[in-house]
Design a protein around this motif. Structure first.
Motif, PDB file in Angstrom:
ATOM      1  N   LEU A   1     -17.967  25.993  23.616  1.00  0.00           N
ATOM      2  CA  LEU A   1     -17.065  27.251  23.500  1.00  0.00           C
ATOM      3  C   LEU A   1     -17.055  27.809  24.820  1.00  0.00           C
ATOM      4  N   GLU A   2     -18.299  28.154  25.160  1.00  0.00           N
ATOM      5  CA  GLU A   2     -18.169  28.995  26.336  1.00  0.00           C
ATOM      6  C   GLU A   2     -17.483  28.311  27.564  1.00  0.00           C
ATOM      7  N   ALA A   3     -17.697  27.005  27.920  1.00  0.00           N
ATOM      8  CA  ALA A   3     -17.220  26.195  28.964  1.00  0.00           C
ATOM      9  C   ALA A   3     -15.653  26.330  28.834  1.00  0.00           C
ATOM     10  N   LEU A   4     -14.933  26.149  27.592  1.00  0.00           N
ATOM     11  CA  LEU A   4     -13.637  26.643  27.324  1.00  0.00           C
ATOM     12  C   LEU A   4     -13.152  27.851  28.016  1.00  0.00           C
ATOM     13  N   ARG A   5     -13.914  28.846  27.430  1.00  0.00           N
ATOM     14  CA  ARG A   5     -13.400  30.066  27.855  1.00  0.00           C
ATOM     15  C   ARG A   5     -13.663  30.416  29.331  1.00  0.00           C
ATOM     16  N   THR A   6     -14.643  29.863  29.975  1.00  0.00           N
ATOM     17  CA  THR A   6     -14.798  29.960  31.433  1.00  0.00           C
ATOM     18  C   THR A   6     -13.816  29.040  32.315  1.00  0.00           C
ATOM     19  N   THR A   7     -13.274  27.994  32.142  1.00  0.00           N
ATOM     20  CA  THR A   7     -12.376  27.289  32.584  1.00  0.00           C
ATOM     21  C   THR A   7     -11.004  27.741  32.309  1.00  0.00           C
ATOM     22  N   GLY A   8     -10.619  28.521  31.380  1.00  0.00           N
ATOM     23  CA  GLY A   8      -9.412  29.204  31.304  1.00  0.00           C
ATOM     24  C   GLY A   8      -8.695  28.837  30.044  1.00  0.00           C
ATOM     25  N   TRP A   9      -9.348  28.231  28.943  1.00  0.00           N
ATOM     26  CA  TRP A   9      -8.685  27.992  27.572  1.00  0.00           C
ATOM     27  C   TRP A   9      -8.718  29.152  26.977  1.00  0.00           C
TER      28      TRP A   9
ATOM     29  N   ARG B   1      -5.137  23.009  36.143  1.00  0.00           N
ATOM     30  CA  ARG B   1      -6.535  23.414  36.645  1.00  0.00           C
ATOM     31  C   ARG B   1      -7.720  23.724  35.563  1.00  0.00           C
ATOM     32  N   ALA B   2      -7.140  24.168  34.526  1.00  0.00           N
ATOM     33  CA  ALA B   2      -8.178  24.390  33.308  1.00  0.00           C
ATOM     34  C   ALA B   2      -8.627  22.980  32.927  1.00  0.00           C
ATOM     35  N   ARG B   3      -7.755  22.211  32.909  1.00  0.00           N
ATOM     36  CA  ARG B   3      -8.405  20.713  32.488  1.00  0.00           C
ATOM     37  C   ARG B   3      -9.217  20.090  33.466  1.00  0.00           C
ATOM     38  N   GLU B   4      -8.701  20.539  34.767  1.00  0.00           N
ATOM     39  CA  GLU B   4      -9.756  19.676  35.758  1.00  0.00           C
ATOM     40  C   GLU B   4     -11.091  20.348  35.751  1.00  0.00           C
TER      41      GLU B   4
ATOM     42  N   ASN C   1     -14.880  18.601  34.620  1.00  0.00           N
ATOM     43  CA  ASN C   1     -16.118  18.630  35.566  1.00  0.00           C
ATOM     44  C   ASN C   1     -17.374  19.352  34.966  1.00  0.00           C
ATOM     45  N   THR C   2     -17.200  19.744  33.611  1.00  0.00           N
ATOM     46  CA  THR C   2     -18.559  20.304  33.193  1.00  0.00           C
ATOM     47  C   THR C   2     -19.275  18.948  32.393  1.00  0.00           C
ATOM     48  N   ALA C   3     -20.617  19.252  32.404  1.00  0.00           N
ATOM     49  CA  ALA C   3     -21.553  18.204  31.652  1.00  0.00           C
ATOM     50  C   ALA C   3     -21.504  18.294  30.330  1.00  0.00           C
ATOM     51  N   VAL C   4     -20.956  19.585  29.656  1.00  0.00           N
ATOM     52  CA  VAL C   4     -21.015  19.555  27.982  1.00  0.00           C
ATOM     53  C   VAL C   4     -19.487  19.033  27.707  1.00  0.00           C
ATOM     54  N   ASN C   5     -18.536  18.718  28.481  1.00  0.00           N
ATOM     55  CA  ASN C   5     -17.369  18.491  28.104  1.00  0.00           C
ATOM     56  C   ASN C   5     -17.464  17.037  28.047  1.00  0.00           C
ATOM     57  N   GLU C   6     -18.052  16.345  28.903  1.00  0.00           N
ATOM     58  CA  GLU C   6     -18.320  14.900  28.920  1.00  0.00           C
ATOM     59  C   GLU C   6     -19.082  14.405  27.981  1.00  0.00           C
ATOM     60  N   LYS C   7     -19.903  15.056  27.372  1.00  0.00           N
ATOM     61  CA  LYS C   7     -20.944  14.704  26.184  1.00  0.00           C
ATOM     62  C   LYS C   7     -19.969  14.937  24.910  1.00  0.00           C
ATOM     63  N   TRP C   8     -19.162  16.047  25.001  1.00  0.00           N
ATOM     64  CA  TRP C   8     -18.511  16.348  23.923  1.00  0.00           C
ATOM     65  C   TRP C   8     -17.583  15.387  23.488  1.00  0.00           C
ATOM     66  N   GLN C   9     -16.527  14.923  24.708  1.00  0.00           N
ATOM     67  CA  GLN C   9     -15.610  14.028  24.718  1.00  0.00           C
ATOM     68  C   GLN C   9     -16.145  12.776  24.090  1.00  0.00           C
ATOM     69  N   SER C  10     -17.218  12.486  24.552  1.00  0.00           N
ATOM     70  CA  SER C  10     -17.787  11.073  24.552  1.00  0.00           C
ATOM     71  C   SER C  10     -18.135  11.147  22.769  1.00  0.00           C
ATOM     72  N   ARG C  11     -18.655  12.345  22.308  1.00  0.00           N
ATOM     73  CA  ARG C  11     -18.961  12.209  20.707  1.00  0.00           C
ATOM     74  C   ARG C  11     -17.530  12.229  20.000  1.00  0.00           C
ATOM     75  N   MET C  12     -16.374  12.841  20.477  1.00  0.00           N
ATOM     76  CA  MET C  12     -15.355  12.905  19.737  1.00  0.00           C
ATOM     77  C   MET C  12     -14.488  11.370  19.775  1.00  0.00           C
ATOM     78  N   ALA C  13     -14.841  10.748  21.053  1.00  0.00           N
ATOM     79  CA  ALA C  13     -13.701   9.543  21.121  1.00  0.00           C
ATOM     80  C   ALA C  13     -13.803   8.505  19.830  1.00  0.00           C
TER      81      ALA C  13
ATOM     82  N   GLY D   1      -9.631   5.410  20.824  1.00  0.00           N
ATOM     83  CA  GLY D   1     -11.012   5.141  21.004  1.00  0.00           C
ATOM     84  C   GLY D   1     -11.557   5.437  22.301  1.00  0.00           C
ATOM     85  N   THR D   2     -10.767   6.513  22.984  1.00  0.00           N
ATOM     86  CA  THR D   2     -11.203   6.720  24.386  1.00  0.00           C
ATOM     87  C   THR D   2     -11.408   8.346  24.390  1.00  0.00           C
ATOM     88  N   ASP D   3     -11.552   9.040  25.416  1.00  0.00           N
ATOM     89  CA  ASP D   3     -11.743  10.317  25.681  1.00  0.00           C
ATOM     90  C   ASP D   3     -10.543  11.122  25.217  1.00  0.00           C
TER      91      ASP D   3
END
Length: 105
Positions: free
Chosen positions: A30-38, A63-66, A70-82, A88-90
């Motif tokens: 949630l914090e990553a989403l906020r700080t990256t502009g979502w 820019r917000a997507r980019e 680049n956050t570690a938490v997003n990579e971990k979350w998207q891997s879990r959600m796939a 079956g992908t990100d």
């Protein structure tokens, strides 16, 4: 402010699991989403077929997507959600962004 709407498709047999995963979104996500502009970010579901509709506001969606990608938490979350999505992908790469053509302010 840019308003963005997108769709994604869940596997119909995984809808309940996907919803359960969103009952406790990690605070760092949630914090990553906020700080990256979502901002004003919402997800909606059509439960009969697993259509997910997302809406957010941001200064610059690309820019917000980019930044988020680049956050570690997003990579971990998207891997879990796939596992829940029909691709079956990100899920971030499976978004279909819709054209914004009318707004009643």
């Amino acid at each position: 402010m840019q308003r963005v709407c997108f769709t994604m498709n869940l596997q119909p047999d995984r809808i309940d699991d996907y919803l359960a995963a969103h009952q406790d979104v990690w605070p760092e996500m949630l914090e990553a989403l906020r700080t990256t502009g979502w901002q004003n970010y919402s997800l909606f579901l059509r439960p009969d077929d697993g259509l997910v509709v997302g809406y957010l506001e941001t200064d610059d969606f690309d820019r917000a997507r980019e930044l988020m990608a680049n956050t570690a938490v997003n990579e971990k979350w998207q891997s879990r959600m796939a596992q829940y999505f029909d691709t079956g992908t990100d899920p971030d790469t499976a978004m279909t962004v819709l054209d914004d053509y009318f707004h009643l302010a």
